[in-house]
Scaffold this motif. Structure first.
Motif, PDB file in Angstrom:
ATOM      1  N   ARG A   3       0.814  -1.210   0.000  1.00  0.00           N
ATOM      2  CA  ARG A   3       0.000   0.000   0.000  1.00  0.00           C
ATOM      3  C   ARG A   3       0.854   1.269   0.000  1.00  0.00           C
ATOM      4  O   ARG A   3       0.558   2.226  -0.713  1.00  0.00           O
ATOM      5  N   GLU A   4       1.924   1.274   0.796  1.00  0.00           N
ATOM      6  CA  GLU A   4       2.710   2.495   0.959  1.00  0.00           C
ATOM      7  C   GLU A   4       3.899   2.590   0.008  1.00  0.00           C
ATOM      8  O   GLU A   4       4.409   3.676  -0.238  1.00  0.00           O
ATOM      9  N   LYS A   5       4.382   1.441  -0.506  1.00  0.00           N
ATOM     10  CA  LYS A   5       5.535   1.403  -1.418  1.00  0.00           C
ATOM     11  C   LYS A   5       6.716   2.195  -0.840  1.00  0.00           C
ATOM     12  O   LYS A   5       7.200   3.168  -1.433  1.00  0.00           O
ATOM     13  N   PRO A   6       7.218   1.794   0.314  1.00  0.00           N
ATOM     14  CA  PRO A   6       8.259   2.580   0.983  1.00  0.00           C
ATOM     15  C   PRO A   6       9.627   2.438   0.328  1.00  0.00           C
ATOM     16  O   PRO A   6       9.933   1.425  -0.306  1.00  0.00           O
ATOM     17  N   GLU A   7      10.442   3.449   0.506  1.00  0.00           N
ATOM     18  CA  GLU A   7      11.846   3.347   0.154  1.00  0.00           C
ATOM     19  C   GLU A   7      12.620   2.661   1.278  1.00  0.00           C
ATOM     20  O   GLU A   7      13.578   1.934   1.029  1.00  0.00           O
ATOM     21  N   VAL A   8      12.214   2.948   2.503  1.00  0.00           N
ATOM     22  CA  VAL A   8      12.872   2.391   3.686  1.00  0.00           C
ATOM     23  C   VAL A   8      11.810   1.805   4.595  1.00  0.00           C
ATOM     24  O   VAL A   8      10.745   2.406   4.789  1.00  0.00           O
ATOM     25  N   PHE A   9      12.095   0.622   5.159  1.00  0.00           N
ATOM     26  CA  PHE A   9      11.119  -0.080   5.997  1.00  0.00           C
ATOM     27  C   PHE A   9      11.831  -0.492   7.276  1.00  0.00           C
ATOM     28  O   PHE A   9      12.857  -1.164   7.227  1.00  0.00           O
ATOM     29  N   PHE A  10      11.286  -0.088   8.421  1.00  0.00           N
ATOM     30  CA  PHE A  10      11.891  -0.405   9.717  1.00  0.00           C
ATOM     31  C   PHE A  10      10.949  -1.257  10.545  1.00  0.00           C
ATOM     32  O   PHE A  10       9.776  -0.938  10.676  1.00  0.00           O
ATOM     33  N   LEU A  11      11.488  -2.326  11.114  1.00  0.00           N
ATOM     34  CA  LEU A  11      10.726  -3.195  11.997  1.00  0.00           C
ATOM     35  C   LEU A  11      11.463  -3.327  13.321  1.00  0.00           C
ATOM     36  O   LEU A  11      12.686  -3.445  13.346  1.00  0.00           O
ATOM     37  N   SER A  12      10.724  -3.307  14.416  1.00  0.00           N
ATOM     38  CA  SER A  12      11.319  -3.580  15.714  1.00  0.00           C
ATOM     39  C   SER A  12      10.627  -4.781  16.332  1.00  0.00           C
ATOM     40  O   SER A  12       9.521  -5.149  15.943  1.00  0.00           O
ATOM     41  N   GLU A  13      11.296  -5.415  17.295  1.00  0.00           N
ATOM     42  CA  GLU A  13      10.806  -6.644  17.916  1.00  0.00           C
ATOM     43  C   GLU A  13      10.472  -7.684  16.843  1.00  0.00           C
ATOM     44  O   GLU A  13       9.399  -8.273  16.839  1.00  0.00           O
ATOM     45  N   THR A  14      11.426  -7.924  15.938  1.00  0.00           N
ATOM     46  CA  THR A  14      11.159  -8.793  14.799  1.00  0.00           C
ATOM     47  C   THR A  14      11.101 -10.262  15.171  1.00  0.00           C
ATOM     48  O   THR A  14      10.447 -11.050  14.491  1.00  0.00           O
ATOM     49  N   HIS A  15      11.838 -10.679  16.190  1.00  0.00           N
ATOM     50  CA  HIS A  15      11.920 -12.097  16.584  1.00  0.00           C
ATOM     51  C   HIS A  15      12.512 -12.955  15.471  1.00  0.00           C
ATOM     52  O   HIS A  15      12.258 -14.152  15.403  1.00  0.00           O
ATOM     53  N   LEU A  16      13.299 -12.353  14.578  1.00  0.00           N
ATOM     54  CA  LEU A  16      13.984 -13.130  13.555  1.00  0.00           C
ATOM     55  C   LEU A  16      15.244 -13.742  14.147  1.00  0.00           C
ATOM     56  O   LEU A  16      15.923 -13.143  14.969  1.00  0.00           O
ATOM     57  N   ASP A  17      15.579 -14.957  13.710  1.00  0.00           N
ATOM     58  CA  ASP A  17      16.848 -15.519  14.135  1.00  0.00           C
ATOM     59  C   ASP A  17      17.968 -14.798  13.396  1.00  0.00           C
ATOM     60  O   ASP A  17      17.782 -14.168  12.366  1.00  0.00           O
ATOM     61  N   LYS A  18      19.189 -14.883  13.926  1.00  0.00           N
ATOM     62  CA  LYS A  18      20.309 -14.117  13.389  1.00  0.00           C
ATOM     63  C   LYS A  18      20.593 -14.457  11.933  1.00  0.00           C
ATOM     64  O   LYS A  18      20.858 -13.579  11.117  1.00  0.00           O
TER      65      LYS A  18
END
Length: 214
Positions: free
Chosen positions: A27-42
């Motif tokens: 919807r927003e088509k961002p240039e930059v996208f920031f996520l916090s508390e992702t819970h992704l493994d390293k």
């Protein structure tokens, strides 16, 4: 016209959350996208752009972004357009007894550059009593500590469009997420707008910054 939007804040704890974030991206088509508390493994995070702990910053390959530093509280980059400017995405310490660590990190960042500067994300704190509804009230000392850190960094709130509160759990609502900028950034982007988006599979609203205000 070049799209300059940067939606922020999310949670990758479930497949439903991922689908919701992809919808925001479409919807927003961002240039930059920031996520916090992702819970992704390293290992997974390293396949993406730049991460630190639970923070993840992603940008389009055609966008000129240079990483300046990462910590458990922030990812700090510079972005080149007509004029170079600085973006720091942040996730503040949630525990009161450790909040000074976030504020110390902010002050340290301030001393390292005089570029136009935008800092935004989840500060995990409010500036004023009116930014909280329900639950135990913050002390004035807590509010003052946050206010002092922004003042020392030369940063002021850039305002918002949308709902007053960016976080909700049960009957408690607070404005924990915001954008703050220095005078140089506000002069560089005088029409910039920040929108508090709709909550989608998260207890936080996404923040969407449009630097050209369109």
């Amino acid at each position: 016209m070049q799209d300059r939007r940067s939606p922020l804040r999310g949670d990758l704890a479930s497949a439903r959350a991922v689908r919701a974030l992809l919808e925001i991206q479409r919807r927003e088509k961002p240039e930059v996208f920031f996520l916090s508390e992702t819970h992704l493994d390293k290992a997974t995070a390293e396949k993406l752009k730049r991460s630190s702990g639970g923070l993840l910053l992603i940008w389009k390959k055609e966008v000129s972004v240079q990483c300046q530093g990462v910590s458990r509280y922030y990812v700090d980059v510079t972005k080149e357009e007509e004029e170079e400017w600085r973006l720091t995405v942040i996730y503040g310490e949630p525990r009161w007894e450790h909040k000074h660590l976030t504020y110390e990190a902010m002050r340290s960042l301030h001393s390292g550059s005089d570029l136009p500067w935008l800092m935004l994300g989840d500060f995990n704190e409010i500036l004023f009593h009116r930014e909280k509804e329900g639950g135990r009230a913050r002390s004035q000392a807590q509010l003052q500590a946050f206010q002092n850190s922004l003042m020392d960094c030369g940063l002021v709130d850039i305002g918002f469009i949308g709902d007053n509160f960016t976080w909700q759990r049960g009957w408690i609502r607070e404005r924990l997420d915001r954008g703050v900028a220095n005078t140089q950034w506000n002069l560089l982007f005088p029409s910039a707008q920040l929108k508090n988006g709709e909550m989608v599979k998260s207890d936080h609203r996404p923040l969407v910054v449009e630097t050209d205000g369109t």
